[in-house]
Motif scaffolding. Sequence first.
Motif, short mmCIF file in Angstrom:
data_model
loop_
_atom_site.label_atom_id
_atom_site.label_comp_id
_atom_site.label_asym_id
_atom_site.label_seq_id
_atom_site.Cartn_x
_atom_site.Cartn_y
_atom_site.Cartn_z
N ARG A 165 -8.05 7.07 0.86
CA ARG A 165 -7.80 7.62 -0.47
C ARG A 165 -8.85 7.18 -1.49
O ARG A 165 -8.69 7.38 -2.69
CB ARG A 165 -6.40 7.24 -0.95
CG ARG A 165 -6.10 5.77 -1.09
CD ARG A 165 -4.63 5.56 -1.45
NE ARG A 165 -4.30 4.16 -1.64
CZ ARG A 165 -4.43 3.50 -2.79
NH1 ARG A 165 -4.90 4.13 -3.86
NH2 ARG A 165 -4.10 2.23 -2.88
N GLU B 69 0.82 -1.21 0.00
CA GLU B 69 0.00 0.00 0.00
C GLU B 69 0.86 1.26 0.00
O GLU B 69 0.50 2.27 -0.60
CB GLU B 69 -0.93 -0.02 1.21
CG GLU B 69 -1.66 1.28 1.49
CD GLU B 69 -2.62 1.67 0.38
OE1 GLU B 69 -2.98 2.87 0.31
OE2 GLU B 69 -3.01 0.80 -0.44
N TYR B 70 2.02 1.21 0.65
CA TYR B 70 2.89 2.39 0.71
C TYR B 70 3.89 2.44 -0.44
O TYR B 70 4.80 3.26 -0.43
CB TYR B 70 3.62 2.44 2.06
CG TYR B 70 2.78 3.11 3.12
CD1 TYR B 70 2.70 4.49 3.21
CD2 TYR B 70 2.04 2.35 4.03
CE1 TYR B 70 1.93 5.11 4.17
CE2 TYR B 70 1.26 2.96 5.00
CZ TYR B 70 1.21 4.34 5.06
OH TYR B 70 0.43 4.95 6.02
N GLU C 35 -1.23 12.12 8.08
CA GLU C 35 -0.84 11.92 6.69
C GLU C 35 -1.80 12.65 5.74
O GLU C 35 -1.36 13.31 4.78
CB GLU C 35 -0.83 10.42 6.40
CG GLU C 35 -0.29 10.03 5.05
CD GLU C 35 -0.25 8.52 4.88
OE1 GLU C 35 -0.83 8.03 3.89
OE2 GLU C 35 0.34 7.84 5.75
N SER C 36 -3.09 12.55 6.02
CA SER C 36 -4.09 13.21 5.15
C SER C 36 -3.97 14.72 5.25
O SER C 36 -4.13 15.44 4.24
CB SER C 36 -5.50 12.76 5.55
OG SER C 36 -5.63 11.36 5.44
N ARG D 253 -6.14 3.06 5.22
CA ARG D 253 -5.47 3.97 4.28
C ARG D 253 -6.09 3.89 2.89
O ARG D 253 -6.26 4.90 2.21
CB ARG D 253 -3.97 3.66 4.22
CG ARG D 253 -3.18 4.74 3.46
CD ARG D 253 -1.69 4.45 3.51
NE ARG D 253 -0.93 5.58 3.01
CZ ARG D 253 -0.53 5.73 1.74
NH1 ARG D 253 -0.87 4.82 0.84
NH2 ARG D 253 0.18 6.79 1.38
N ARG D 254 -6.43 2.68 2.48
CA ARG D 254 -7.09 2.53 1.18
C ARG D 254 -8.45 3.22 1.19
O ARG D 254 -8.85 3.85 0.21
CB ARG D 254 -7.23 1.04 0.83
CG ARG D 254 -5.93 0.41 0.40
CD ARG D 254 -6.08 -1.08 0.13
NE ARG D 254 -7.06 -1.35 -0.90
CZ ARG D 254 -6.84 -1.27 -2.20
NH1 ARG D 254 -5.64 -0.87 -2.63
NH2 ARG D 254 -7.78 -1.55 -3.08
N GLY E 80 2.45 8.84 7.66
CA GLY E 80 1.73 7.96 8.59
C GLY E 80 2.65 6.91 9.18
O GLY E 80 2.57 6.59 10.38
N VAL F 32 -11.28 9.02 7.28
CA VAL F 32 -10.60 8.44 8.45
C VAL F 32 -11.38 8.72 9.73
O VAL F 32 -11.55 7.84 10.59
CB VAL F 32 -9.16 8.96 8.56
CG1 VAL F 32 -8.51 8.47 9.86
CG2 VAL F 32 -8.34 8.52 7.37
N TRP G 259 -4.61 -0.92 9.36
CA TRP G 259 -3.84 0.19 8.79
C TRP G 259 -3.98 0.20 7.27
O TRP G 259 -4.26 1.24 6.65
CB TRP G 259 -2.39 0.02 9.21
CG TRP G 259 -1.48 1.17 8.97
CD1 TRP G 259 -1.74 2.30 8.23
CD2 TRP G 259 -0.15 1.31 9.46
NE1 TRP G 259 -0.64 3.12 8.24
CE2 TRP G 259 0.34 2.55 8.98
CE3 TRP G 259 0.68 0.52 10.25
CZ2 TRP G 259 1.64 2.99 9.27
CZ3 TRP G 259 1.96 0.96 10.54
CH2 TRP G 259 2.43 2.18 10.07
N TRP G 260 -3.76 -0.97 6.64
CA TRP G 260 -3.86 -1.09 5.19
C TRP G 260 -5.25 -0.71 4.68
O TRP G 260 -5.39 0.10 3.76
CB TRP G 260 -3.52 -2.54 4.81
CG TRP G 260 -3.88 -2.94 3.41
CD1 TRP G 260 -3.26 -2.55 2.25
CD2 TRP G 260 -4.95 -3.81 3.02
NE1 TRP G 260 -3.87 -3.14 1.17
CE2 TRP G 260 -4.91 -3.92 1.61
CE3 TRP G 260 -5.93 -4.52 3.72
CZ2 TRP G 260 -5.83 -4.70 0.90
CZ3 TRP G 260 -6.82 -5.31 3.02
CH2 TRP G 260 -6.77 -5.38 1.62
N LEU H 209 -2.94 8.35 10.26
CA LEU H 209 -3.56 8.58 8.95
C LEU H 209 -4.16 9.98 8.85
O LEU H 209 -4.19 10.58 7.77
CB LEU H 209 -4.62 7.52 8.68
CG LEU H 209 -4.07 6.11 8.42
CD1 LEU H 209 -5.21 5.12 8.22
CD2 LEU H 209 -3.14 6.09 7.22
#
Length: 725
Positions: free
Chosen positions: A178, A127-128, A215-216, A174-175, A326, A228, A170-171, A212
Motif C-alpha cells: 500500500r 497493520e490490519y 487482497e490487492s 502489506r505495508r 488476505g 507484491v 506479512w506485515w 496479498l
Amino acid sequence: MRTLVQRPTRGPLVALGVCVAVVLIAQIPFLRNRLFYVWDDSAVQFLPTWHHLGDRLLAGEWPLLLDVDSWMGGNLAAEALFGVWNPVNLANYALVAQFDDLAVAAVVVKSEFLALLALGTYLLCREYGASRGPAAVVGIALPFCGFTLYYEAATWAAGLMAFTWLPFTWWAARRAARGAASPLWAFLFGALAVTTGNPYGLLGVCVVMAALLVESWLKRDRSALVRVLVVGGLVALLVPLVYLPLLGSSAVTVRANQGFSSDGTLMPRLSELINLSMASHQPMVKGFGHSIRMLTPSAYFAWFVVPLLPWLHWSRLRDRWRPLAGVLAVGAAYLLLAIGPSNLWMFRFPLRHLEVVYLAFGVLFAVLLTGGPRMDHVRRRASITAGALLLTAYLTFAAGPWQWRHHLVALALLAVGGALALWLARRGRLVGTYGVLVAGVAVGLVAQTSWFPFNGDVAEHRFPRSVSELRAQTPPHEGTTFPVGTVLPGNVGLVAGLSSVGSYTGMSFREFAAATCMVYHGGTCAGSLEKVFTPTRLDGVVLADLIRAESVVVENALRPDAQPPPGWRVSSRSAKFTVLSREQPLPWPDGRLAHATAGVRVTEDVAPHDRDESVRFSKPRGQAGSLAFARLAWPGYRAELDGRALATREGPAGLLVVDLPADVEGGRLTLRWTPPGLPLGIALAVLSLLGVLAYAGFTWRRARRDRVLVPAERRAPAELSSSGV
C-alpha cells in the motif's frame, strides 16, 4: 505563546512491553522443567550443532557448507535447516558457543525467538487495524499456543525460527503493497524466512504473497499488485541459494515418506479446534508410534478465545471483508493444509500448519475485539458463552475422563477469567480487561506445565546438558570413532569432543547408511561391528580403514562379546562401553586419503579445508590406479590432475574414489567440493539484492515526487499520520 510539544506515541512502549511479557512468561516452562527447551531434536541435533557451528564461526570459518567429520549429517548446505545463509541464525550460533550449559543456551535463544514472534504478530494485527490492546493480547498469546510451544520451541527449533519471520514478512509486505513502507523491509524479512532453511518458512512466504495478491485484486489496487509481485519475485530469487544443494544431493540421500500419502500421523481433525481454549485438552490425534492420543495440548491456542467469541464485533467482517481478505485467504489455505493429507512432498505432519491458522485467526480476533467487547444483549451473549464453555468442557472430558480434575481447573480459568475481563470491560476499564487476558496466558501456562512438563509425544534423551560434563563422561578414544550402538545420541559428540562417524541427519546417505547399519540419529545395530571390519570390494580393504577410524566404541548392552580384530586392541573397558583402538597410526595424517591402489606412491596429502584436498603421487606409466578418501561422495566434488579434469565416483559405502589415468606417471591431484547449484544460487542472490536496492530507490524517488506535487492540505489523513506501532 504556549509551545505545543508533541507527546511521543505509546506504540513503541507497548511493543516493548509485549516482548518483555513474552520473555518473562517463557521462563515458566524452564522453571518447571529445566530441560523443557532442550528436548528431542533440540537436545540431540540443534543445540549441539549450534554450539559446534558457533565455535567454527568464532574461529573465522564461513560459509559453513560442509563438515566432513560429521559424515551423513555434515552436508550443511544440503541439510538446509541450519540456515547457514541467515545472519540472525549465525549470530545465535556464536552466542550459543559462549555457553557451557546447553539448557540455559536453549532458553536464551528460544525466548528471543518467542519474543520476536510476539512482536511480529503485534505489528501484523496493528497493520490490519486492531488497536494496541487486542494486538498486544494476541501477540503475547500466540507464542504459547500448544504446537508452537511444545513442538517448535521445545523440540523442532528450525520450525520456530522459520515461523518467527512469517508475521514480519506479512506485515512488511502489506505495508509495501500500500506504499506505506520501503520494499526493503519486506525483502529483508522474506529473506530471513527463506534462509532459515526450513521449507515451512518458504511455504509461508509463498502463501502470504499469494494472499496479498488476492487482497490487492479485490481492492482493485493495481499498484499494490505490482509491488507484491516485484517483492515476491525478488525474494524468490533467494530460493535457489538455499534449496538447490538439497535438490542436487537428493540422488544419494534418503528422504523418508516423500510424495503424497496419508497415514494420519499428526493430522488434526476440525473437531479438535472446538477445544482450542481448553488448556487441559489432549487431542485425539495419531502421534508417533502407536499413539492414538497426543500427550501434549498441541491443538491449544489461547484461553480467552472461546469465552469472548460471542462478545466480538462480528459485523466488521461484513463491513471490512475486502481489507481483511488476505487474512481470510491465509487462514483458509492453512486450514486445508492442517487437516491433511499427512504427506505432501517434503511437508510432513500437517499439525505444523495449525500455528499459521492461529496466526490468521488471531489477527481477525484482534480486529474484532478492537474497542473492547460488545456490551449489548448481555444476557443473550452470556448464555451463548456458557453453552460454549460447557460444550468444550464436555468434549475435553470425553477425550480424557480420567483427568477430570485438570479439566475443572481449565474450565474455571475460562469462566472466572472471562467473567472478570467482561466485568472490567462493562465498566469501561479496557486496560484492565486486556491485563486480565494477558495474566490468564501466564496462569494457563503454569497449569499446563504442571500437567505437561515436557513433550511426551517425542523422544526423551537422558544425558548431561553441560558441555564440560559431557566431555568428562565421554569414553576415552582416539581420533575418528565408529560407534556400535549409541555412544552419544545425534550430534552431541560435536560438543563432547567425540569425533564420531555417526551424526543426526534429516537426509542420510543411502549407501553409507546401508553399509554401516546406521540410522538417522547416528546409532548403529549390533551387526555394525562385523560390517566395519569386513573386507570391501576395493582391494579387500576393511571399512574401518577406508573411513580412517582410529577407535571403535562398542555399547556393551548391544555387543557384550566385542573382541578386537588383528591390528586392534582393547584400550578401555567400562560397565557401559568397550573401546577398541588401532595398534599402529594411520598413514597420511594431514589429509583424508584412506587408500591408494598398488603401484601408486603418495608423497603428500594435505586437506587445508573440509572442502579442499591436495594429493601428490607417482606411479608407473601405463598402469591405472585409484585413490579413496574418507569422504562421502556428495554431489559437487570436482577432481583435477594438474589442471586436467578427472571423474569422481562412489566407492564402498558411498565413499569418494578418484580413478587415476594410465597415461600419467604422477602429479598433483586436487579435490574441491562445491554444493550443487551454489554458483547459480549466489548469482541470483546478488541479482535479488541489486534488484531490491534499485526498486527501493525507485519507489523512494517516486514517493518523494508525489509528496512535492500534492499539497499537504490535500493529502489523506492516513498519509499524514504517523505509522508508529
